[in-house]
Design an enzyme around this catalytic site. Sequence first.
Site, PDB file in Angstrom:
ATOM      1  CE  LYS A 152      -3.818  -2.389   0.456  1.00  0.00           C
ATOM      2  NZ  LYS A 152      -5.007  -2.389  -0.380  1.00  0.00           N
ATOM      3  CE  LYS A 154      -7.196  -0.758  -4.219  1.00  0.00           C
ATOM      4  NZ  LYS A 154      -7.556  -1.900  -3.360  1.00  0.00           N
ATOM      5  CE  LYS A 178      -3.053  -9.746  -3.645  1.00  0.00           C
ATOM      6  NZ  LYS A 178      -3.648  -8.407  -3.423  1.00  0.00           N
ATOM      7  CG  ASP A 180      -3.987  -3.444  -3.821  1.00  0.00           C
ATOM      8  OD1 ASP A 180      -4.934  -4.250  -3.979  1.00  0.00           O
ATOM      9  OD2 ASP A 180      -3.883  -2.709  -2.840  1.00  0.00           O
ATOM     10  CD  GLU A 181      -7.598  -4.501  -5.809  1.00  0.00           C
ATOM     11  OE1 GLU A 181      -6.770  -5.021  -5.033  1.00  0.00           O
ATOM     12  OE2 GLU A 181      -8.317  -3.537  -5.503  1.00  0.00           O
ATOM     13  CG  HIS A 268      -7.530  -9.622  -6.024  1.00  0.00           C
ATOM     14  ND1 HIS A 268      -8.752  -8.996  -6.153  1.00  0.00           N
ATOM     15  CD2 HIS A 268      -6.924  -9.072  -4.951  1.00  0.00           C
ATOM     16  CE1 HIS A 268      -8.870  -8.092  -5.179  1.00  0.00           C
ATOM     17  NE2 HIS A 268      -7.785  -8.123  -4.431  1.00  0.00           N
ATOM     18  CG  HIS A 301      -8.110 -12.534  -2.623  1.00  0.00           C
ATOM     19  ND1 HIS A 301      -7.829 -11.369  -1.958  1.00  0.00           N
ATOM     20  CD2 HIS A 301      -6.958 -12.892  -3.241  1.00  0.00           C
ATOM     21  CE1 HIS A 301      -6.556 -11.028  -2.170  1.00  0.00           C
ATOM     22  NE2 HIS A 301      -6.015 -11.933  -2.952  1.00  0.00           N
ATOM     23  CE  LYS A 308     -10.708  -3.497   1.845  1.00  0.00           C
ATOM     24  NZ  LYS A 308      -9.668  -2.555   1.458  1.00  0.00           N
TER      25      LYS A 308
END
Length: 437
Positions: A152, A154, A178, A180-181, A268, A301, A308
């Site tokens: 992060k 992201k 990893k 981020d998407e 993801h 995932h 969240k």
Amino acid sequence: MYGKQSYLHLGENIDVDKYIITEFYVESDKSILEVAEALAAESSIGTWTDLSTMDADIMTRLGARIFYANEEEHIVKIAYPLGLFEAENIPQLLSDVAGNVFGMNEIINLRVRDIIFPKAYLRTFDGPAFGISGIRKLLGIPERPLLGTIIKPKVGLDADRHASVAFDAWVGGVQVVKDDENLSNQSFNPFEERVVKTLAMLRKAEDITGEKKMYVPNISAQASDMLKRAEFVKAQGGIAVMMDILTVGFAGVQYIRDQNTGLVLHGHRAMHGAFTHSTKHGIAMLPIAKTARICGIDQLHTGTIIGKMHGGEEEVSAINNAMRCEWGNLKKTMPIASGGVHPGLLQKMIELIGNDVIINLGGGIHGHPDGTKSGAIAASQAVDASIAKIDLNEYAKDHKELQRAIDKWGVYKDESLLVPKNNSLITYTYGLTEGLM
Ligand code: 3PG
């Protein structure tokens, strides 16, 4: 003209080795039987009228069979003869059982709750190359829950800062880092530069810690670019890559799996909420996750229960069971709990989800008041406390990084979060209780 035919076979004993079974939730102005007939026709061989081109042989061999319909529950179960499907072709499967039916005028709401696959169909796929046991072997961690982080912010860091944040997380104690998407090959952080620099830091972290680490770069892009990026990662000594399975599509996932790159495939599920969020419409996460396992995703995932992302205990447990159970020839997929996780949630999360999981903390590591390394140490301490079954507040008394994390975010204590969120209509039992998948 072959007259209009009925697809109703209510109460029929379906041979689960010969049919793909789909369970639908349906709302319509029409009766459940009328709408079930329309669904079965459109998702198998028929259309809105009788046909001069239809014959009894096609109807018998390939017609869908409605074997269960319940008006009060809004549930319809349809069995599709295996002959309708091409081997190893997920787009074709979905165009049948989850295709045109969603656009029909009869439908107010329609949800694919589950899909049950015969072993003969599963055998046409290779499934995960590594699976849970392969991932644990690669990392040399036989039982402990694995810890991961998403770099992060992201997106926004350049390749140098990305690699240095990854290094801090690895030496702090996480095994998996990893992308981020939504990070791919943007100009501020080019893919190849990021992979080279982050893998250099991975090797340094492995030397310092004496532990095996995993970097999961996001290769999501058009299929030919994904392959080039996967090959680049392999050539640089990487062991894993990530795909956003829904935005690249299952054809993209199958394409990369078919290359046998020797890389762990991380899935993801960005965009899943568009299908899964409503309890009445769309496609539940359970069949999406099963499809990902069939396509060869090694780690996926699947939800956090108390983080969240949407998804309560009943739903996430059913999905994780489906990832971890024996299922024909397919290796087991490792569930990933990711989204809104911080060290104060880890003990409860491990209690709810079990040890075969990668728990990912993004904000919950990089948002630590003393920075990424302390965040990773705090998360690791929370896992240690959970394994030793020591209360997190107690353990934090002489583990200062954990204490600082708890001071900022607290410790999980709200049992109301365990009530399944908006999914009271979903039972998640049909295939599982009957020992089917
Ligand atoms: C993910 O990839 O699941 C999210 O980016 C998680 O990020 P978070 O831990 O900061 O919520």
